[in-house]
Design a protein around this motif. Structure first.
Motif, PDB file in Angstrom:
ATOM      1  N   SER A   2       0.838  -1.184   0.000  1.00 34.22           N
ATOM      2  CA  SER A   2       0.000   0.000   0.000  1.00 34.22           C
ATOM      3  C   SER A   2       0.876   1.238   0.000  1.00 34.22           C
ATOM      4  N   LYS A 185      -0.721   8.351 -16.976  1.00 34.97           N
ATOM      5  CA  LYS A 185       0.150   7.190 -17.149  1.00 34.97           C
ATOM      6  C   LYS A 185       1.540   7.456 -16.575  1.00 34.97           C
ATOM      7  N   LEU A 188       1.327   7.294 -12.727  1.00 34.00           N
ATOM      8  CA  LEU A 188       1.201   5.906 -12.274  1.00 34.00           C
ATOM      9  C   LEU A 188       2.525   5.162 -12.397  1.00 34.00           C
ATOM     10  N   THR A 189       3.255   5.414 -13.459  1.00 37.77           N
ATOM     11  CA  THR A 189       4.556   4.762 -13.646  1.00 37.77           C
ATOM     12  C   THR A 189       5.537   5.222 -12.576  1.00 37.77           C
ATOM     13  N   ARG A 192       4.607   3.650  -9.229  1.00 41.24           N
ATOM     14  CA  ARG A 192       4.924   2.216  -9.221  1.00 41.24           C
ATOM     15  C   ARG A 192       6.411   1.990  -8.938  1.00 41.24           C
ATOM     16  N   ALA A 229      -7.098   7.670 -10.104  1.00 43.86           N
ATOM     17  CA  ALA A 229      -6.339   6.660 -10.831  1.00 43.86           C
ATOM     18  C   ALA A 229      -5.370   5.921  -9.917  1.00 43.86           C
ATOM     19  N   LEU A 230      -4.726   6.666  -9.009  1.00 41.95           N
ATOM     20  CA  LEU A 230      -3.807   6.039  -8.056  1.00 41.95           C
ATOM     21  C   LEU A 230      -4.554   5.111  -7.109  1.00 41.95           C
ATOM     22  N   ARG A 231      -5.727   5.552  -6.643  1.00 36.76           N
ATOM     23  CA  ARG A 231      -6.486   4.729  -5.711  1.00 36.76           C
ATOM     24  C   ARG A 231      -7.076   3.491  -6.382  1.00 36.76           C
ATOM     25  N   ALA A 232      -7.315   3.555  -7.665  1.00 46.20           N
ATOM     26  CA  ALA A 232      -7.781   2.362  -8.373  1.00 46.20           C
ATOM     27  C   ALA A 232      -6.711   1.286  -8.370  1.00 46.20           C
ATOM     28  N   GLN A 233      -5.449   1.707  -8.327  1.00 50.29           N
ATOM     29  CA  GLN A 233      -4.334   0.756  -8.350  1.00 50.29           C
ATOM     30  C   GLN A 233      -3.795   0.464  -6.952  1.00 50.29           C
ATOM     31  N   TRP A 234      -3.849   1.473  -6.073  1.00 47.02           N
ATOM     32  CA  TRP A 234      -3.307   1.349  -4.709  1.00 47.02           C
ATOM     33  C   TRP A 234      -4.398   1.791  -3.737  1.00 47.02           C
TER      34      TRP A 234
END
Length: 240
Positions: A2, A185, A188-189, A192, A229-234
């Motif tokens: 997380s 994008k 997000l990269t 990550r 977008a960040l919360r969709a992934q994290w």
């Protein structure tokens, strides 16, 4: 795995309530670069309702330049400036049933204190004078975190989801092309790499970088979109 997201709020950007529902930590403008008492109170109330850690976001006295104008002020003057700002927000927070958790300097003050040990010490002294239980948020690897440790404060190393980095680990100045990442994008990269590999790509290659919290600027036009977008992934930490 997380991540902890923090956002700068109370700056009049207009999407604070939606943004605060997506982060764990909020840095509330104290009126010297943006915001006012009503905006501070609204941010504190939202933090209480949403379980977000509330903190002070003090700055140089620079409303005209949104706190981003470099200034040369005596360390003792900066210390007094910050005590006034942090204590003011703390008093308002107490009326709203909120306990402040941290302090994160804003803009030019943040960037100058990252490099200037005397200025960083002034910031840390101010935080300790108001409440030694407050954590001090600063750029990962900076003088600000070293000052926090010297003055017995909890240091919180910060990285940026939406800013580009110079080869020395500082933030690329806003006036340079590509300094602010607007593309979802790209953000997000970068996140990550920070979370999974503790590194960030600077203008001259990879830099190792370990952070406790990631900043997403609340005044950016795409802040809400990027946060979603960040919360969709994290996903947001349930303990927040």
């Amino acid at each position: 795995m997380s991540i902890e997201l923090n956002a700068d709020v109370g700056e009049g950007a207009g999407a604070d309530a939606e943004l605060l529902a997506l982060v764990e930590r909020a840095n509330i403008a104290c009126g010297w670069h943006a915001g006012d008492g009503a905006q501070m109170r609204a941010a504190l109330q939202a933090c209480r309702q949403l379980g977000v850690a509330a903190g002070a976001h003090p700055s140089f006295p620079d409303r005209a330049g949104f706190g981003r104008t470099p200034m040369q002020r005596a360390p003792q003057d900066v210390e007094a400036d910050l005590i006034a700002q942090i204590a003011g927000l703390q008093a308002l927070a107490a009326r709203e049933g909120v306990r402040l958790a941290h302090v994160k300097p804003h803009g030019a003050l943040y960037n100058q204190a990252a490099r200037d040990a005397a200025l960083a010490d002034a910031v840390a002294r101010a935080v300790r004078a108001v409440d030694p239980g407050l954590a001090l948020v600063g750029l990962a690897g900076s003088e600000l975190l070293a000052a926090a440790r010297r003055h017995g404060l909890q240091p919180l190393a910060e990285a940026f989801a939406d800013r580009a980095y110079a080869p020395d680990g500082s933030l690329l100045p806003r006036g340079q092309p590509g300094a602010v990442l607007h593309d979802t994008k790209a953000v997000l990269t970068q996140v990550r790499e920070l979370v999974l590999h503790q590194r960030v790509h600077s203008t001259a290659g990879w830099l190792p970088l370990q952070a406790d919290t990631l900043c997403l600027h609340g005044d950016g036009p795409a802040a809400l979109e990027l946060a979603r977008a960040l919360r969709a992934q994290w996903p947001r930490r349930p303990s927040a």
